[in-house]
Design an enzyme around this catalytic site. Structure first.
Site, short mmCIF file in Angstrom:
data_model
loop_
_atom_site.label_atom_id
_atom_site.label_comp_id
_atom_site.label_asym_id
_atom_site.label_seq_id
_atom_site.Cartn_x
_atom_site.Cartn_y
_atom_site.Cartn_z
N SER A 140 0.79 -1.14 0.32
CA SER A 140 -0.25 0.10 0.01
C SER A 140 0.97 1.33 -0.79
CB SER A 140 -0.80 0.72 1.45
OG SER A 140 -1.22 0.84 1.51
N TYR A 153 -1.85 -0.84 11.18
CA TYR A 153 -2.43 -0.67 8.95
C TYR A 153 -0.44 -0.27 8.18
CZ TYR A 153 -3.99 -0.82 4.37
OH TYR A 153 -3.69 -1.46 3.06
N1 LIG Z 1 -8.76 -0.37 -0.58
C1 LIG Z 1 -7.33 0.16 -1.14
O1 LIG Z 1 -8.09 1.10 -0.66
C2 LIG Z 1 -6.23 -0.71 -0.61
C3 LIG Z 1 -4.96 0.46 -0.89
C4 LIG Z 1 -3.62 0.27 -0.99
C5 LIG Z 1 -3.23 -1.64 -0.38
N2 LIG Z 1 -4.87 -1.94 -0.27
C6 LIG Z 1 -4.55 -3.78 -0.09
O2 LIG Z 1 -4.91 -4.68 -1.20
C7 LIG Z 1 -5.16 -5.70 -0.25
C8 LIG Z 1 -7.20 -6.00 -0.61
O3 LIG Z 1 -7.36 -4.95 -0.63
P1 LIG Z 1 -9.17 -5.42 -0.54
O4 LIG Z 1 -9.16 -3.41 -0.81
O5 LIG Z 1 -9.67 -5.70 -2.16
O6 LIG Z 1 -9.91 -5.13 0.35
P2 LIG Z 1 -11.13 -5.91 0.28
O7 LIG Z 1 -11.83 -5.64 -0.66
O8 LIG Z 1 -11.47 -5.85 1.93
O9 LIG Z 1 -11.28 -7.64 0.34
C9 LIG Z 1 -9.87 -8.06 1.20
C10 LIG Z 1 -9.59 -9.63 0.59
O10 LIG Z 1 -8.43 -10.14 1.54
C11 LIG Z 1 -9.43 -11.28 2.25
N3 LIG Z 1 -8.96 -11.80 3.57
C12 LIG Z 1 -8.95 -10.60 5.19
N4 LIG Z 1 -8.77 -11.17 5.65
C13 LIG Z 1 -8.07 -13.09 5.93
C14 LIG Z 1 -7.29 -13.56 6.17
N5 LIG Z 1 -7.39 -13.46 7.44
N6 LIG Z 1 -6.78 -14.44 5.66
C15 LIG Z 1 -7.50 -15.07 4.00
N7 LIG Z 1 -7.80 -13.50 3.59
C16 LIG Z 1 -8.42 -12.39 3.95
C17 LIG Z 1 -10.67 -10.26 2.13
O11 LIG Z 1 -11.56 -11.85 2.10
P3 LIG Z 1 -12.30 -12.84 3.59
O12 LIG Z 1 -12.63 -11.97 3.94
O13 LIG Z 1 -13.16 -13.75 2.65
O14 LIG Z 1 -11.45 -13.83 4.03
C18 LIG Z 1 -11.10 -10.23 0.63
O15 LIG Z 1 -10.69 -11.44 -0.20
C19 LIG Z 1 -4.88 -5.46 0.60
O16 LIG Z 1 -3.85 -6.46 1.47
C20 LIG Z 1 -4.93 -4.01 0.95
O17 LIG Z 1 -4.50 -3.98 2.51
C21 LIG Z 1 -5.78 -1.90 -0.39
#
Ligand SMILES: NC(=O)c1ccc[n+]([C@@H]2O[C@H](COP(=O)([O-])OP(=O)(O)OC[C@H]3O[C@@H](n4cnc5c(N)ncnc54)[C@H](OP(=O)(O)O)[C@@H]3O)[C@@H](O)[C@H]2O)c1
Length: 258
Positions: A140, A153
């Site tokens: 991130s 985070y």
């Molecule tokens: N959204 C943003 O603005 C943003 C920006 C920068 C970086 N990121 C990073 O990008 C990645 C994905 O984010 P996203 O925005 O797609 O988030 P999201 O929509 O909340 O999805 C998160 C994913 O991670 C899974 N997950 C959460 N906890 C888990 C665990 N303990 N074991 C296995 N799977 C788990 C969830 O599935 P289940 O709940 O089914 O397990 C889901 O598939 C993350 O690492 C996040 O930090 C996001």
């Protein structure tokens, strides 16, 4: 790609991980789509297969060592060499620096850092033996700088970026590459949750709250899940070792090379 290569994508049940799994499926990878919600992962896998790719869903909680062990056993049973790993699963809980009821730093480190680190340790010996491996960590912009109210985070994402930089140096010339993508706010369910919190706290309407988050991205727009997936596919395809790709909501990528 001449030979079918297989990849584990964590957090593939929705959002960025789902987009990455589908993009890698289209690029010819056999995708293991993993998360805690196995039914959603099966659905994502079915959609990849329907589009002409190969995929399977896999139950995995990256924050739980027993679940990690079971998932790795299931992958071994499949007798497919694992050539790729995308550590995308992650959590983001905002709170002031000292949180009274829960150790949020420990929780974020467990899921966002130790989960990916354990998977890398599990995959690396075979990748090194076969002199081929592609690892991409979805970190991130919070792994490159600090933001208020998300210290846990930020700590976990800085750990992931720092570990990846060191690993890239150690893996140079091994045939295994490790890289990071560092998006700013992405249009995904994680950001929907931030929008919801902002609406509750500030009484803004939803579109104003979303616009406020988008305006915080240097490029002025939310990053799309497809833009993150494209960057991951490029890093995997080219085997970019030590690259840190920042996606800031503009059309360009900011790239740090080792
Ligand atoms: N959204 C943003 O603005 C943003 C920006 C920068 C970086 N990121 C990073 O990008 C990645 C994905 O984010 P996203 O925005 O797609 O988030 P999201 O929509 O909340 O999805 C998160 C994913 O991670 C899974 N997950 C959460 N906890 C888990 C665990 N303990 N074991 C296995 N799977 C788990 C969830 O599935 P289940 O709940 O089914 O397990 C889901 O598939 C993350 O690492 C996040 O930090 C996001």
């Amino acid at each position: 790609m001449a030979q079918i290569r297989s990849v584990l994508v964590t957090g593939a049940s929705r959002g960025i991980g789902e987009a990455i799994a589908k993009a890698l499926g289209r690029a010819g990878w056999f995708v293991f789509a993993a998360a805690r919600s196995k039914e959603r992962c099966d659905e994502v896998a079915r959609e990849i297969v329907k589009a002409g790719g190969r995929a399977e869903g896999l139950a995995l909680d990256v924050g739980d060592v027993t679940s990690l062990t079971h998932a790795l056993d299931r992958l071994k049973d499949r007798e497919l060499a694992l050539d790729g790993l995308v550590n995308n699963a992650g959590i983001a809980i905002s709170a002031p620096l000292v949180h009274p009821s829960e150790d949020l730093v420990e929780k974020h480190l467990r899921v966002n850092f130790h989960g990916p680190r354990r998977l890398i340790e599990a995959f690396l010996p075979e990748m090194k033996r076969q002199k081929f491996g592609r690892i991409v960590n979805v970190a991130s912009s919070a792994g490159l700088r600090g933001y208020k109210y998300v210290s846990a985070y930020c700590a976990s994402k800085h750990a992931l970026v720092g570990y990846s930089r060191a690993a890239a140096d150690e893996l140079a010339e091994s045939g295994v590459s490790i890289a990071c993508v560092c998006p700013h706010y992405v249009d995904s369910p994680m950001t929907d949750a931030s929008v919801k919190r902002l609406v509750e706290k500030t009484k803004r309407n939803e579109s104003d709250a979303r616009a406020l988050l988008a305006a915080q991205n240097p490029g002025g727009c939310l990053v799309t899940v497809e833009a993150v997936a494209d960057a991951v596919v490029d890093l995997m395809g080219e085997g970019r070792n030590g690259w840190i790709v920042e996606l800031d909501g503009s059309a360009s990528r900011v790239i740090e090379k080792r």
